[in-house]
Enzyme design. Sequence first.
Site, PDB file in Angstrom:
ATOM      1  N   LYS A 186       0.826  -1.214   0.000  1.00  0.00           N
ATOM      2  CA  LYS A 186       0.000   0.000   0.000  1.00  0.00           C
ATOM      3  C   LYS A 186       0.864   1.271   0.000  1.00  0.00           C
ATOM      4  O   LYS A 186       2.073   1.203   0.116  1.00  0.00           O
ATOM      5  CB  LYS A 186      -0.946  -0.018   1.211  1.00  0.00           C
ATOM      6  CG  LYS A 186      -1.923  -1.204   1.186  1.00  0.00           C
ATOM      7  CD  LYS A 186      -2.811  -1.196  -0.036  1.00  0.00           C
ATOM      8  CE  LYS A 186      -3.937  -2.213   0.019  1.00  0.00           C
ATOM      9  NZ  LYS A 186      -3.499  -3.611  -0.148  1.00  0.00           N
TER      10      LYS A 186
HETATM   11  C1  LIG Z   1      -9.704  -3.013  -1.596  1.00  0.00           C
HETATM   12  C2  LIG Z   1      -9.109  -3.684  -0.396  1.00  0.00           C
HETATM   13  N1  LIG Z   1      -9.826  -3.759   0.734  1.00  0.00           N
HETATM   14  C3  LIG Z   1      -9.328  -4.333   1.842  1.00  0.00           C
HETATM   15  C4  LIG Z   1      -8.069  -4.871   1.869  1.00  0.00           C
HETATM   16  C5  LIG Z   1      -7.568  -5.520   3.103  1.00  0.00           C
HETATM   17  O1  LIG Z   1      -6.441  -4.887   3.594  1.00  0.00           O
HETATM   18  P1  LIG Z   1      -5.510  -5.591   4.677  1.00  0.00           P
HETATM   19  O2  LIG Z   1      -4.543  -6.445   3.912  1.00  0.00           O
HETATM   20  O3  LIG Z   1      -4.840  -4.454   5.387  1.00  0.00           O
HETATM   21  O4  LIG Z   1      -6.381  -6.377   5.582  1.00  0.00           O
HETATM   22  C6  LIG Z   1      -7.278  -4.811   0.720  1.00  0.00           C
HETATM   23  C7  LIG Z   1      -5.921  -5.383   0.750  1.00  0.00           C
HETATM   24  O5  LIG Z   1      -5.273  -5.630  -0.219  1.00  0.00           O
HETATM   25  C8  LIG Z   1      -7.805  -4.211  -0.438  1.00  0.00           C
HETATM   26  O6  LIG Z   1      -7.088  -4.144  -1.564  1.00  0.00           O
END
Ligand SMILES: Cc1ncc(COP(=O)(O)O)c(C=O)c1O
Length: 390
Positions: A186
């Site tokens: 990210k």
């Molecule tokens: C659109 C979206 N929502 C939620 C998430 C979940 O993030 P995390 O990996 O921090 O749980 C991601 C992770 O890639 C994502 O791309």
Amino acid sequence: MSRSTFLPFSRPSLGEEEIREVTEVLRSGWITTGPRTAAFEKAFAARLGVPYALGVNSATAGLHLSLVALGVGPGDEVVTTPMTFAATVNAILFTGATPVLADIDPATLNLDPGAAERACTPRTKAIVPVHFAGLPVDLDAFRDLAKHTGAALVEDCAHALGASYKGEPVGQNPAPLGVFSFHPTKNITTGEGGMVVTGDEDLGERVSVLRQHGMSKGAWNRYAEAGTPQYEVIMLGFKDNMLDLQAAIGLHQLDKLDRFQGRREEIAARYDEAFRGQRGILPLGSPSYEHVHGRHLYCPLVDVDALGFDRDTFMARLKERNIGTALHYKAVHLHRYYRERFGWAREDFPQAARVSDRLVSLPLFPDMTDRDVEDVVEAVREVCAAPEAR
Ligand SMILES: Cc1ncc(COP(=O)(O)O)c(C=O)c1O
């Protein structure tokens, strides 16, 4: 000629500042949620201009906690997009609610507000749009929809740090909740981690209690010198708190955000210019409302019809040339688990299904050198010029 070393699709930008701060945390005797998490939350809230920011272990956890804090549960429906990571839909499922998908706008890949409206029923308790790749959704349309359906808006801002909509940073004014991710790919990272943002004090308090077992007080306020050990469980909570080890990284990443975004913007602009009119590459569209793209992903569509081979072949050929790519995403309704559980068919969400077969994420991260960027450009041009692509 292909480059001699592999260029990954993404790599976190970590420096001596993060290493020093993590080392200090390790030496301090306090490694879990504590003063650094509080400092990171404060800095993040100030950066966005949002009243409350709550550090959590992942955006997945943050989405789940947000929905629980809103009281979403069995019998409720939550409308979201098929063009997202599994986490968005899983967070809805963890609550016992039913995810209801609505198709995307094929130009931007964002949830289409009209389709979302048609998917709403009297049972719709929340709507979860995703600012896909860092491109803000049409927030005014979703805020109106939330208002007239009575549903809450939980913005999945996993890709959208650094983005803004009509001059307002994404996450500044959620209606009522937004969730960012600090996964290593990210725009900033904490290893794993996430941040829930809200302007609603009660919801912020609920998320805060829910992230730590439903306890009235976190560990820092029980074990630290000024704390008192007593606490009470006041609701059924989870174990989703952010660690000071994570926040130590996040504090310095946040300081570097402007530099990171500037470099992401430069790389995306170079790709735009290089691939303008390139046979085999279809750029995404840009909405007419004023916005700043968060540039989390650079993900054009592969024009498989023009090239005469499929997207996976395109990716394999880039890999042969030492260029890594990623797939964001195979549409949710095409995955076996959801297909079998909900009986979703490919043509239920035709726009998402179509782009799902064509999307490719090219390398985009702040530490890419100009040479790296040109290697990607040259490799893409070569792959598009292969004999069977003519
Ligand atoms: C659109 C979206 N929502 C939620 C998430 C979940 O993030 P995390 O990996 O921090 O749980 C991601 C992770 O890639 C994502 O791309």
